[in-house]
Design a protein around this motif. Structure first.
Motif, PDB file in Angstrom:
ATOM      1  N   ALA A   4       0.820  -1.218   0.000  1.00 44.16           N
ATOM      2  CA  ALA A   4       0.000   0.000   0.000  1.00 44.16           C
ATOM      3  C   ALA A   4       0.855   1.269   0.000  1.00 44.16           C
ATOM      4  N   ASN A   5       2.182   1.086   0.083  1.00 49.68           N
ATOM      5  CA  ASN A   5       3.098   2.232   0.071  1.00 49.68           C
ATOM      6  C   ASN A   5       2.746   3.235  -1.022  1.00 49.68           C
ATOM      7  N   GLN A   6       2.595   4.483  -0.648  1.00 48.42           N
ATOM      8  CA  GLN A   6       2.412   5.575  -1.610  1.00 48.42           C
ATOM      9  C   GLN A   6       1.122   5.448  -2.432  1.00 48.42           C
ATOM     10  N   LYS A   7       0.239   4.547  -2.044  1.00 49.14           N
ATOM     11  CA  LYS A   7      -1.026   4.440  -2.787  1.00 49.14           C
ATOM     12  C   LYS A   7      -2.138   5.139  -2.011  1.00 49.14           C
ATOM     13  N   ILE A   8      -3.193   5.483  -2.716  1.00 48.06           N
ATOM     14  CA  ILE A   8      -4.368   6.051  -2.065  1.00 48.06           C
ATOM     15  C   ILE A   8      -5.139   4.915  -1.398  1.00 48.06           C
ATOM     16  N   VAL A   9      -5.408   5.062  -0.117  1.00 49.78           N
ATOM     17  CA  VAL A   9      -6.233   4.087   0.600  1.00 49.78           C
ATOM     18  C   VAL A   9      -7.435   4.846   1.152  1.00 49.78           C
ATOM     19  N   ILE A  10      -8.621   4.425   0.732  1.00 50.09           N
ATOM     20  CA  ILE A  10      -9.833   5.138   1.129  1.00 50.09           C
ATOM     21  C   ILE A  10     -10.444   4.479   2.358  1.00 50.09           C
ATOM     22  N   SER A  11     -10.624   5.301   3.390  1.00 52.30           N
ATOM     23  CA  SER A  11     -11.265   4.842   4.621  1.00 52.30           C
ATOM     24  C   SER A  11     -12.741   5.239   4.561  1.00 52.30           C
ATOM     25  N   ILE A  12     -13.628   4.236   4.552  1.00 50.98           N
ATOM     26  CA  ILE A  12     -15.061   4.560   4.523  1.00 50.98           C
ATOM     27  C   ILE A  12     -15.705   4.329   5.889  1.00 50.98           C
ATOM     28  N   ALA A  13     -14.915   3.795   6.846  1.00 46.41           N
ATOM     29  CA  ALA A  13     -15.501   3.280   8.089  1.00 46.41           C
ATOM     30  C   ALA A  13     -15.970   4.389   9.017  1.00 46.41           C
ATOM     31  N   ASN A  14     -17.056   4.086   9.738  1.00 43.94           N
ATOM     32  CA  ASN A  14     -17.495   4.923  10.850  1.00 43.94           C
ATOM     33  C   ASN A  14     -17.354   4.102  12.124  1.00 43.94           C
ATOM     34  N   PRO A  15     -16.568   4.592  13.082  1.00 44.38           N
ATOM     35  CA  PRO A  15     -16.264   3.768  14.260  1.00 44.38           C
ATOM     36  C   PRO A  15     -17.395   3.795  15.290  1.00 44.38           C
ATOM     37  N   LEU A  16     -18.535   3.274  14.884  1.00 42.84           N
ATOM     38  CA  LEU A  16     -19.723   3.310  15.754  1.00 42.84           C
ATOM     39  C   LEU A  16     -19.618   2.288  16.880  1.00 42.84           C
TER      40      LEU A  16
END
Lengths: 245, 194
Positions: free
Chosen positions: A118-130
């Motif tokens: 994942a180095n230098q890549k876009i990682v999308i976080s969609i999570a909501n820590p409910l």
């Protein structure tokens, strides 16, 4: 960042919105790995991004569900390049963009698997820590799911997106005649623009909200929306819209 | 993953573990399958790619759709549209994979950061560009001055490992001949030897 498009579209003059009509003019097809593709959100994101000029690699632990999802997408979009892949690391290795469509509690396990690729890549976080009863967040006020993911993947470019939209909104991104806004937060300008392209492809109006710490607000907004949805019975089709002149 | 890149690097410029860690934090690994594009003409080239495994080619398209290959890149080589990478202008070349490949990529911002903050990276880059310049001069001279036979023979002598892995029409494109002319050239060479 890989071979990404020149920014042929520009930011709207006001309010940081992006011009939809000019979204994603890039010719080189980018590969997106969607980890947790068969969940509610993962499946909705996968189906909506199949409309765009992307190659999708879908990963999830449930092989039969994954096969069904690939068939569903191909039936709706015969020219879509989409396939299932049985290893999250392989998927992320091939990807330009990685979408973690897994619950907050599962982020660490996935991050451990994909860290090296994942180095230098876009990682999308969609999570909501409910929390379990949906009356609060498990993260404290000084952080967010997105910032915690960034700590787990220090050399990746984590971007918050798709966390204020319900899965059902993807099939119906215009509610009550208004296009739903979708907020994007992060610390890298190029990556924010790339992710705004994805949001626009999914049919939402992308708004860059700020740096990654703004994820705290965005995650809190979804907590509120969930509480309102339960209280007023919005039937899980609801979204945010900033009204402005 | 990353090991072929650093083997190549440290053969030219030795690194301390700290320097290696710094450089690696700026690199990204990517797998690409045969026939997939890494770059299409018109997009901005945002990375330089190092080939750890596999083979790519870089080519321009003429108005009739003819392909003109300017470079092959197999294991240990770098490939990029450097003009587009440096200027952020749209690329004039296409880069695609001839085989399933594994790449190590560096973005413009990381490249610039390391040039400023890591003297060994700067030394390595200087050596790469010098090598590429010398190869370019040789290729230019071969293209404008050498006979067709010697162009083909010097390609085969310089890059036997590539010649074995790519179809004849790509070799023809690289040395600037039509496939038909290349066939005639190969027949002439064979009959001269026989």
């Amino acid at each position: 960042m890989l071979f990404l498009a020149s920014r042929q579209w520009s930011r709207g003059k006001r309010h940081g919105t992006f011009a939809l009509s000019k979204a994603n003019k890039m010719k080189t097809k980018q590969t997106i790995a969607i980890i947790g593709a068969t969940g509610n959100m993962g499946s909705a994101i996968s189906q909506s991004l199949a409309k765009g000029n992307y190659r999708l690699l879908l990963h999830a632990p449930h092989e039969d569900k994954l096969t069904t999802l690939v068939h569903t997408i191909k039936a709706a979009h015969p020219s879509a390049e989409v396939e299932s892949i049985d290893c999250s690391k392989q998927a992320s290795w091939e990807a330009d963009i990685i979408i973690l469509a897994v619950p907050y509690a599962a982020e660490k396990e996935v991050a451990d698997k994909i860290r090296e690729v994942a180095n230098q890549k876009i990682v999308i976080s969609i999570a909501n820590p409910l929390n379990a009863t949906y009356n609060g967040l498990v993260t404290d006020a000084t952080t967010s799911a997105a910032e915690e993911l960034q700590k787990l993947l220090p050399n990746a470019t984590v971007i918050k997106a798709f966390n204020t939209t319900y899965a059902a909104d993807f099939a119906q991104p215009v509610i009550d005649g208004k296009q739903v806004d979708a907020f994007v937060a992060g610390n890298n300008e190029d990556a924010l623009q790339t992710v705004s392209d994805l949001v626009a492809t999914a049919g939402f109006n992308p708004i860059v909200a700020g740096d990654l710490s703004v994820s705290r607000t965005l995650e809190g907004m979804q907590l509120l929306l969930i509480q309102l949805t339960m209280k007023y019975n919005y039937n899980w089709v609801a979204g945010w819209k900033v009204l402005h002149n | 993953m990353y090991s072929a890149y650093f083997d190549n690097f440290t053969k030219k410029v030795p690194l301390t573990p700290e320097e290696r860690e710094l450089i690696q934090s700026h690199l990204s690994v990517k797998k690409i399958r045969k026939k997939q594009y890494l770059l299409q003409e018109g997009d901005v080239c945002k990375s330089i790619a190092f080939v750890e495994k596999g083979m790519l080619r870089e080519y321009s398209l003429d108005e009739q759709g003819g392909e003109h290959i300017i470079q092959f890149a197999s294991e240990g080589w770098f490939i990029s549209d450097m003009y587009s990478f440096i200027t952020a202008e749209p690329a004039t070349y296409n880069i695609d994979a001839i085989e399933d490949s594994e790449l190590v990529m560096i973005s413009r911002s990381s490249h610039d950061y390391l040039l400023t903050n890591c003297p060994k990276y700067e030394t390595f880059t200087l050596q790469l560009i010098t090598g590429a310049y010398l190869a370019m001069q040789k290729r230019l001279n071969s293209t404008i001055a050498a006979s067709l036979e010697s162009r083909y023979e010097s390609f085969m002598a310089l890059y036997p490992h590539i010649a074995q892995r790519v179809p004849q029409h790509m070799i023809a494109s690289y040395i600037g001949l039509t496939p038909e002319t290349l066939s005639r050239v190969r027949r002439r060479i064979a009959s001269n030897k026989g």
